[in-house]
Design a protein around this motif. Structure first.
Motif, short mmCIF file in Angstrom:
data_model
loop_
_atom_site.label_atom_id
_atom_site.label_comp_id
_atom_site.label_asym_id
_atom_site.label_seq_id
_atom_site.Cartn_x
_atom_site.Cartn_y
_atom_site.Cartn_z
N LEU A 29 4.39 -2.51 0.59
CA LEU A 29 3.28 -2.50 1.54
C LEU A 29 3.71 -3.09 2.87
N GLY A 30 3.09 -2.58 3.91
CA GLY A 30 3.31 -3.13 5.23
C GLY A 30 1.96 -3.54 5.81
N PHE A 31 2.02 -4.36 6.82
CA PHE A 31 0.79 -4.80 7.48
C PHE A 31 1.00 -4.75 8.99
N VAL A 32 0.02 -4.15 9.68
CA VAL A 32 0.05 -4.11 11.14
C VAL A 32 -1.06 -5.00 11.66
N SER A 33 -0.74 -5.86 12.60
CA SER A 33 -1.71 -6.89 13.00
C SER A 33 -2.75 -6.39 14.00
N GLU A 34 -2.48 -5.29 14.71
CA GLU A 34 -3.39 -4.83 15.76
C GLU A 34 -3.64 -3.34 15.64
#
Lengths: 674, 283
Positions: A29-34
């Protein structure tokens, strides 16, 4: 000796056998903050939150020569790539590729237009036209956020077939589809204009075929390219948001027409003797376009206006001939001579007719001939390279270019370039190179084209058709004080002078300095750092009329780019990479009249990007991949910042703002190796 | 006559293995190591197909000497690039490499192995992001340009240098893949190919008159900012080329010729128009 050796008896017992499948599958999984659109530009991560992070690689080979490769990247994102190839070595290969790229434009865009993405843009039913944007009282309540995004999908497929000894046939097919919206603007005469999103629904099919033959002294290739472009929308209509007469409440503009292109080419190389080699290529092509014309205007007053033809039936024939010959004077092994010839022609055979345009759907204008531009370029060059000494190589050359144009201000221009280069290689630790180039372009008479359109200031010289003196200087020094350390210094300077142009571009200067360092710590760690400073300056003079006092503009763009990083494979289990890059630009513009004018506030862009990847292999099969990226972007542009949708009285804009963000990505994947 | 080792690769691999300074065994994951493809080096003289006959080297090493080096490759090799490249071109002077002779990379003594890796499973130049680092090793200014505010997506790995350039072939200007600049751009931007009824002359001639394809700090990779970009070539009667100063960027004197899309607030069709009324590229 070679003749006596029977290579079949070499058993290759120590050669490892890598037959079978190998590869990696990384998933997590990846996460993008914006959810910033500029950050998502090309990355395809336009929403804050989690996403699937899937990458993969597979390889197969066997002793019979069959092989297969698969590489994929970012399969869980909107921008993703997949590439496959395989085949039987020495006999055939097949290829397949799929990639998607997202492109975003116009950050923070808003519009009152309905129907974004279609070819018909309307305004809400309660819209009240006004003469100026500041009088569009309902505007604020009717604005819709509009994402100006295009998404490109590219399919590649191809085969290569070695059907006989020395013969090979290659066929590649590509389909590109680009969908979405892009910004557009058009107005009603000099009164007002509107910006709005127009649909993008492009399809381009392309084939590329090559038949090649490889001999001992010569090689020949015959190629055919075909390209077909299709636009699902040939025009866009929009409701005029400004107060206007009954006949100009709806306006219309053309969009890009369908077109076709074919090119047949032959290229090859031939060794006339061990000393003389020739290579060259020749191609002929044809661009054509015959989309049905839309009427002169959507304005009903001109609905009966007769077009000279229903479609353009445009055709441009292109031909390019390159020939490069190299003579190696091996008598003393020191002298090399190379000569090149190039002909590049664009022969525009589009029929010329007298059109009576209705300018901006409002004003009928005098008849005007379309101008199908053609050109004919000839280039000749010769280089002489002489190894004067073990440590010194001297080179010099001359280039001559002749460019003939039709229907433009200058029919003929000639440019002669002389250059010289000194390369010094005193020892393995130091290498240096300095190259200087001087060009002079002379034009024939500068005449105003007579096509029924407006006439330019008589002293104007368009810079691409003006007399020009050009100088270029390149200096490079590479120093390796110890084997592990590399220091590269380079300097580039280009200067163009248009001294004969009283109105138009006067000069442009570009300077670039770079220092590049690399350092290897043992065999496990590599470090690098670089710094580049670019300065691009230009000076322009123009005037509002023949008797007006000229004004001038000076522009200065300064861009500093710096980076550093390291990569390491500490051991068979751990690898680590760190990369940082910064790119800052400042654009200064000063326009001076006979008054003392203040300069524009500087344009700025400032990018900082840091990436870290850490891979850890737990055992023969399992490992982890950690990736994190941080990016901060700041930009400032007086043309759009704070202007807003209604900031220009006569232009309803999209309210686009300069992007500013800081965002980060975090990704954790498990990696299975097989 | 050439004197080869007694056992070919079996002679070499006694010393040159994965633990040596230059690990070599990954070549057996590549096409070069195929023994069924008659064009592969391992179908004939194996390691010595490229590195030269090694009998003398083998003997000197056995004697504990290091005075008979093999042919080595790459930037750090003391073998001249032309001599290195002769080995590679013995098999690879075909396809897109017919123009290598006389090309700028040949004349600048670039060795094939300066860019390519042979003893690895996947040569780095086949990876978009790794490829550009190879090119930027010499083309440092281009690396800086690729990070400018408006640039093709090299830094995201969505494009590589070889999408536009063929580093092996000299026949086209700037080593372009297609016959000229515009043909190269049309590969991805076919909508700008036309031919249009109303052409914009510099567009039909050369995209780089207005754009820097390697990157710019101005939008759309433009070399200059409108309206000054347009005013470099236009000063028409009836639509005079006015001096738009900083006063026109805000306040009471703000101008539609400066703000927003500047000239293209009205003249959007700068790449050409097929509208019968598009003579001023505003339809």
């Amino acid at each position: 000796s070679a003749n006596d050796t029977d290579f079949s008896k070499w058993k290759c017992k120590l050669c490892p056998d890598y037959s079978g499948w190998t590869g990696d599958v990384a998933f997590g999984l990846g996460f993008v903050s914006e959810d910033d659109l500029r950050f998502a530009d090309f990355r395809g991560q336009d929403e804050q939150g989690l996403y699937l992070a899937i990458d993969g690689r597979a390889h197969y080979q066997d002793a019979d020569g069959y092989y297969f490769n698969l590489n994929s990247h970012n399969l869980g994102l909107d921008s993703r790539q997949l590439e496959i190839n395989g085949g039987h070595q020495g006999k055939y290969e097949y290829r397949f590729g799929w990639s998607e790229i997202s492109k975003y434009r116009g950050y923070g865009s808003q519009t009152p237009f309905l129907g974004a993405g279609t070819d018909n843009l309307t305004l809400p039913t309660d819209w009240v036209p006004a003469v100026s944007t500041d009088q569009m009282t309902q505007l604020g309540g009717l604005l819709l956020n509009t994402s100006l995004k295009t998404h490109r999908k590219i399919l590649d497929a191809g085969v290569t077939w070695k059907f006989a000894q020395n013969w090979e046939y290659r066929f590649d097919y590509q389909k590109q589809k680009k969908n979405g919206t892009r910004p557009f603007a058009a107005g009603l005469f000099f009164n007002n204009a509107s910006q709005f999103p127009v649909p993008v629904d492009f399809t381009t099919d392309q084939i590329d075929m090559v038949l090649s033959w490889l001999g001992k002294r010569s090689q020949v290739r015959i190629g055919l390219i075909g390209s077909w472009f299709d636009n699902a929308n040939n025009s866009v209509t929009w409701q005029n948001p400004f107060t206007s007469g009954a006949n100009t409440q709806t306006l219309r503009a053309a969009l890009e027409p369908d077109n076709k292109y074919y090119q047949l080419s032959v290229s090859g190389a031939f060794a006339l003797s061990p000393k003389v080699k020739l290579s060259g290529s020749a191609s002929i092509g044809e661009m054509s376009q015959d989309d049905q014309f839309i009427p002169y205007s959507i304005n009903p007053l001109f609905s009966d206006a007769q077009l000279p033809r229903t479609s353009l039936d445009a055709q441009v024939d292109t031909s390019t001939f390159n020939l490069s010959g190299k003579l190696s004077a091996r008598l003393n092994r020191k002298l090399t001579f190379t000569a090149r010839v190039k002909f590049d022609e664009r022969d525009n055979k589009t029929p010329v007719d007298l059109y009576t345009p209705v300018t901006t759907d409002l004003v009928p204008s005098a008849g005007r001939l379309n101008r199908p531009y053609s050109y004919d370029k000839e280039k000749y060059s010769a280089d002489l390279r002489f190894r004067a000494h073990r440590v010194v190589k001297l080179s010099t050359g001359v280039k001559f270019e002749n460019l003939d144009r039709t229907l433009q201000a200058v029919e003929e221009s000639e440019e002669t370039t002389l250059w010289g280069e000194i390369k010094l290689n005193p020892n393995a630790q130091v290498q240096g190179r300095i190259k200087f180039e001087d060009s002079k372009r002379d034009i024939s008479d500068y005449l105003q084209p007579d096509d029924g359109g407006s006439v330019d200031h008589p002293l104007l010289r368009k810079f691409n058709q003006a007399d020009r003196d050009r100088e270029r200087l390149q200096v490079e020094i590479n120093i390796y004080p110890i084997e592990a350390l590399g220091i590269n210094l380079s300097f580039f300077h280009a200067r163009d002078d248009y001294e004969e142009s009283q109105i138009g571009l006067q000069k442009s200067d570009e300077e670039s300095y770079t220092i590049d360092l690399s350092y290897a710590v043992g065999t496990k760690i590599n470090l690098y750092a670089f710094l580049t400073e670019d300065d691009i300056d230009a000076e322009l003079v123009n005037a509002t009329g023949v008797n007006a006092i000229p004004w001038n503009a000076i522009t200065k763009d300064s861009i500093t780019t710096a980076g550093l990083g390291l990569s390491t494979n500490l051991n068979k289990k751990v690898s680590l990479g760190l990369d940082f890059v910064s790119s800052n630009s400042k654009g200064d513009i000063s326009v001076q009249t006979d008054q003392n004018e203040a300069p524009f506030s500087p344009l700025r862009t400032n990018l900082k990007n840091a990436r870290i990847h850490f891979d850890y292999q737990v055992n023969d099969h399992w490992g982890y991949k950690l990736y994190t990226e941080y990016e901060k972007y700041y930009s400032k542009d007086w043309a759009i910042d704070g202007v807003g949708v209604d900031g220009i009285g006569s232009v309803l804009t999209l309210g686009t703002q300069s992007p500013n963000y800081s965002a980060w990505i975090f990704r954790l994947q498990a990696n299975y190796r097989f | 006559a050439e004197d080869f080792t007694r056992k070919g690769a079996d002679s070499c691999l006694k010393c040159h293995d994965e633990e040596s300074d230059f690990p070599v065994l990954s070549i057996f994951k590549t096409k070069h190591a195929s023994q069924v493809d008659p064009e592969s080096p391992f179908a004939s003289a194996q390691c010595e197909s490229c590195h030269g006959a090694g009998k003398d080297h083998e003997r000197s090493q056995k004697k504990g000497k290091d005075d008979k080096p093999m042919l080595t490759f790459g930037k750090t090799s003391n073998i001249p690039a032309s001599q290195q490249n002769k080995v590679c071109l013995g098999c690879h002077q075909n396809h897109g490499r017919t123009g290598w002779t006389g090309s700028v990379h040949e004349e600048e003594d670039v060795a094939c192995a300066s860019c390519h890796q042979v003893h690895v499973e996947r040569d780095r130049v086949f990876n978009a992001q790794a490829q550009q680092q190879v090119c930027f090793g010499c083309h440092a200014t281009t690396r800086a340009e690729s990070h400018r505010a408006s640039a093709h997506p090299l830094r995201f790995g969505q494009m590589s240098c070889s999408d536009c350039h063929n580093p092996h072939d000299s026949n086209n200007d700037s080593l372009l893949n297609r016959s000229n600049i515009n043909d190269t751009c049309y590969t991805c931007h076919a909508e700008k190919r036309g031919p249009f009824l109303w052409e914009h002359a510099p567009v039909a001639e050369d995209c780089t008159i207005c754009h820097n394809p390697h990157g710019s700090n101005h939008q759309a990779m433009l070399k200059q900012r409108p309206p000054l970009l347009c005013q470099q070539c236009h000063s028409p009667s009836g639509h005079p080329s006015t001096a738009y100063t900083s006063e026109n960027a805000s306040g009471n004197f703000q101008s539609r010729f400066v703000l927003g899309r500047s000239c293209s607030n009205c003249h959007s069709q700068v790449h050409g128009s097929n509208h019968p009324s598009g003579a001023t590229i505003s339809r």
